[in-house]
Motif scaffolding. Structure first.
Motif, PDB file in Angstrom:
ATOM      1  N   ALA A  23       0.836  -1.204   0.000  1.00 42.12           N
ATOM      2  CA  ALA A  23       0.000   0.000   0.000  1.00 42.12           C
ATOM      3  C   ALA A  23       0.875   1.261   0.000  1.00 42.12           C
ATOM      4  N   ARG A  24       1.954   1.236   0.779  1.00 40.36           N
ATOM      5  CA  ARG A  24       2.860   2.387   0.815  1.00 40.36           C
ATOM      6  C   ARG A  24       3.549   2.584  -0.530  1.00 40.36           C
ATOM      7  N   LEU A  25       3.926   1.484  -1.195  1.00 38.81           N
ATOM      8  CA  LEU A  25       4.559   1.603  -2.510  1.00 38.81           C
ATOM      9  C   LEU A  25       3.636   2.320  -3.486  1.00 38.81           C
ATOM     10  N   VAL A  26       2.374   1.960  -3.475  1.00 35.39           N
ATOM     11  CA  VAL A  26       1.409   2.603  -4.369  1.00 35.39           C
ATOM     12  C   VAL A  26       1.272   4.085  -4.021  1.00 35.39           C
ATOM     13  N   GLU A  27       1.086   4.376  -2.743  1.00 38.51           N
ATOM     14  CA  GLU A  27       0.862   5.761  -2.323  1.00 38.51           C
ATOM     15  C   GLU A  27       2.095   6.635  -2.553  1.00 38.51           C
ATOM     16  N   TYR A  28       3.258   6.181  -2.099  1.00 38.02           N
ATOM     17  CA  TYR A  28       4.466   7.005  -2.272  1.00 38.02           C
ATOM     18  C   TYR A  28       4.855   7.109  -3.739  1.00 38.02           C
ATOM     19  N   GLY A  29       4.620   6.052  -4.505  1.00 40.44           N
ATOM     20  CA  GLY A  29       4.878   6.118  -5.946  1.00 40.44           C
ATOM     21  C   GLY A  29       4.005   7.176  -6.604  1.00 40.44           C
ATOM     22  N   ARG A  30       2.737   7.214  -6.195  1.00 33.95           N
ATOM     23  CA  ARG A  30       1.816   8.234  -6.732  1.00 33.95           C
ATOM     24  C   ARG A  30       2.301   9.631  -6.360  1.00 33.95           C
ATOM     25  N   ARG A  31       2.691   9.814  -5.105  1.00 38.05           N
ATOM     26  CA  ARG A  31       3.135  11.131  -4.646  1.00 38.05           C
ATOM     27  C   ARG A  31       4.385  11.589  -5.384  1.00 38.05           C
ATOM     28  N   VAL A  32       5.317  10.672  -5.626  1.00 34.54           N
ATOM     29  CA  VAL A  32       6.546  11.035  -6.341  1.00 34.54           C
ATOM     30  C   VAL A  32       6.233  11.400  -7.788  1.00 34.54           C
ATOM     31  N   LYS A  33       5.270  10.695  -8.401  1.00 37.11           N
ATOM     32  CA  LYS A  33       4.878  11.046  -9.773  1.00 37.11           C
ATOM     33  C   LYS A  33       4.277  12.447  -9.823  1.00 37.11           C
ATOM     34  N   GLU A  34       3.469  12.781  -8.816  1.00 32.92           N
ATOM     35  CA  GLU A  34       2.822  14.093  -8.790  1.00 32.92           C
ATOM     36  C   GLU A  34       3.795  15.207  -8.409  1.00 32.92           C
ATOM     37  N   HIS A  35       4.775  14.888  -7.572  1.00 31.03           N
ATOM     38  CA  HIS A  35       5.729  15.889  -7.080  1.00 31.03           C
ATOM     39  C   HIS A  35       7.145  15.335  -7.185  1.00 31.03           C
ATOM     40  N   PRO A  36       7.676  15.247  -8.395  1.00 33.95           N
ATOM     41  CA  PRO A  36       8.977  14.590  -8.589  1.00 33.95           C
ATOM     42  C   PRO A  36      10.152  15.289  -7.899  1.00 33.95           C
ATOM     43  N   LEU A  37      10.009  16.535  -7.527  1.00 34.59           N
ATOM     44  CA  LEU A  37      11.099  17.248  -6.870  1.00 34.59           C
ATOM     45  C   LEU A  37      11.007  17.216  -5.345  1.00 34.59           C
ATOM     46  N   ASP A  38       9.966  16.597  -4.809  1.00 34.82           N
ATOM     47  CA  ASP A  38       9.791  16.510  -3.357  1.00 34.82           C
ATOM     48  C   ASP A  38      10.678  15.392  -2.812  1.00 34.82           C
ATOM     49  N   LEU A  39      11.816  15.778  -2.240  1.00 34.86           N
ATOM     50  CA  LEU A  39      12.779  14.795  -1.763  1.00 34.86           C
ATOM     51  C   LEU A  39      12.275  14.034  -0.539  1.00 34.86           C
ATOM     52  N   GLY A  40      11.378  14.626   0.218  1.00 38.94           N
ATOM     53  CA  GLY A  40      10.783  13.929   1.355  1.00 38.94           C
ATOM     54  C   GLY A  40       9.983  12.718   0.912  1.00 38.94           C
ATOM     55  N   GLU A  41       9.208  12.890  -0.143  1.00 37.64           N
ATOM     56  CA  GLU A  41       8.415  11.773  -0.670  1.00 37.64           C
ATOM     57  C   GLU A  41       9.318  10.725  -1.310  1.00 37.64           C
ATOM     58  N   ARG A  42      10.367  11.177  -1.970  1.00 41.78           N
ATOM     59  CA  ARG A  42      11.320  10.231  -2.564  1.00 41.78           C
ATOM     60  C   ARG A  42      12.004   9.402  -1.472  1.00 41.78           C
ATOM     61  N   TYR A  43      12.306  10.043  -0.347  1.00 41.87           N
ATOM     62  CA  TYR A  43      12.928   9.338   0.777  1.00 41.87           C
ATOM     63  C   TYR A  43      11.987   8.254   1.313  1.00 41.87           C
ATOM     64  N   LYS A  44      10.717   8.614   1.492  1.00 40.96           N
ATOM     65  CA  LYS A  44       9.730   7.628   1.966  1.00 40.96           C
ATOM     66  C   LYS A  44       9.606   6.469   0.975  1.00 40.96           C
ATOM     67  N   LEU A  45       9.587   6.802  -0.310  1.00 37.41           N
ATOM     68  CA  LEU A  45       9.500   5.761  -1.336  1.00 37.41           C
ATOM     69  C   LEU A  45      10.746   4.875  -1.288  1.00 37.41           C
ATOM     70  N   GLY A  46      11.915   5.479  -1.140  1.00 40.10           N
ATOM     71  CA  GLY A  46      13.156   4.709  -1.070  1.00 40.10           C
ATOM     72  C   GLY A  46      13.159   3.735   0.097  1.00 40.10           C
ATOM     73  N   ARG A  47      12.734   4.204   1.268  1.00 42.88           N
ATOM     74  CA  ARG A  47      12.681   3.323   2.452  1.00 42.88           C
ATOM     75  C   ARG A  47      11.716   2.159   2.221  1.00 42.88           C
ATOM     76  N   THR A  48      10.592   2.461   1.582  1.00 43.47           N
ATOM     77  CA  THR A  48       9.597   1.415   1.343  1.00 43.47           C
ATOM     78  C   THR A  48      10.096   0.430   0.289  1.00 43.47           C
ATOM     79  N   LEU A  49      10.750   0.940  -0.747  1.00 43.39           N
ATOM     80  CA  LEU A  49      11.331   0.051  -1.761  1.00 43.39           C
ATOM     81  C   LEU A  49      12.373  -0.875  -1.134  1.00 43.39           C
ATOM     82  N   LEU A  50      13.182  -0.328  -0.234  1.00 44.90           N
ATOM     83  CA  LEU A  50      14.188  -1.145   0.438  1.00 44.90           C
ATOM     84  C   LEU A  50      13.524  -2.215   1.303  1.00 44.90           C
ATOM     85  N   ALA A  51      12.477  -1.835   2.004  1.00 46.36           N
ATOM     86  CA  ALA A  51      11.741  -2.802   2.826  1.00 46.36           C
ATOM     87  C   ALA A  51      11.121  -3.901   1.969  1.00 46.36           C
ATOM     88  N   ALA A  52      10.771  -3.554   0.740  1.00 44.36           N
ATOM     89  CA  ALA A  52      10.179  -4.535  -0.178  1.00 44.36           C
ATOM     90  C   ALA A  52      11.242  -5.376  -0.889  1.00 44.36           C
TER      91      ALA A  52
END
Length: 158
Positions: A23-52
């Protein structure tokens, strides 16, 4: 928590955690697509990708988030973990050393964590003498920090 060895409960926890990660992968992936320069969202996505277990994709995210001064150290440490999991210990050590450069003294808990991680990685890559020096600095600063006393004893016998 009451029955940590119960295999049925462990299986249920794993299923729940996987669902949460998905669920986090879907949500953070969506947020990064909408705001590609938001490094906070990219960080959350990175942590979730690593967990996956998606290490290469996580690496790409952390390579971006190191530009965020608020997440630089955490991103460098996670990037080092990604490189370690990718069997690239030299690159992992390089990233940890970049993080260490921001903490010349051991005045804060974060500084101790980064130096400890550096010593641990050095020890695991066969550089016991350098690791021992760092563990000695940590021991000198705070004898109760983690298992620093035990690690020094282990390195003394190695």
């Amino acid at each position: 928590e009451g029955r940590p060895d119960d295999p049925a409960l462990k299986a249920q926890v794993e299923v729940a955690e996987k669902g949460l990660i998905d669920a986090r992968l879907v949500e953070y992936g969506r947020r990064v697509k909408e705001h590609p320069l938001d490094l906070g969202e990219r960080y959350k996505l990175g942590r979730t990708l690593l967990a996956a277990g998606r290490v290469e994709e996580a690496t790409a995210e952390f390579q971006q988030t190191v530009r965020d001064p608020n997440r630089k150290i955490d991103s460098l440490m996670l990037l080092a973990r990604c490189f370690e999991e990718s069997k690239l210990p030299g690159l992992a050590l390089k990233k940890v050393e970049e993080a260490v450069a921001d903490f010349p003294s051991l005045a804060s808990p974060k500084a101790k964590d980064v130096h400890y991680a550096h010593a641990d990685l050095l020890a695991r890559t066969g550089q016991e003498a350098r690791a021992r020096e760092i563990f000695e600095r940590l021991y000198e600063e705070d004898i109760t920090y983690r298992d620093v006393a035990q690690r020094l004893k282990q390195l003394a016998t190695a």
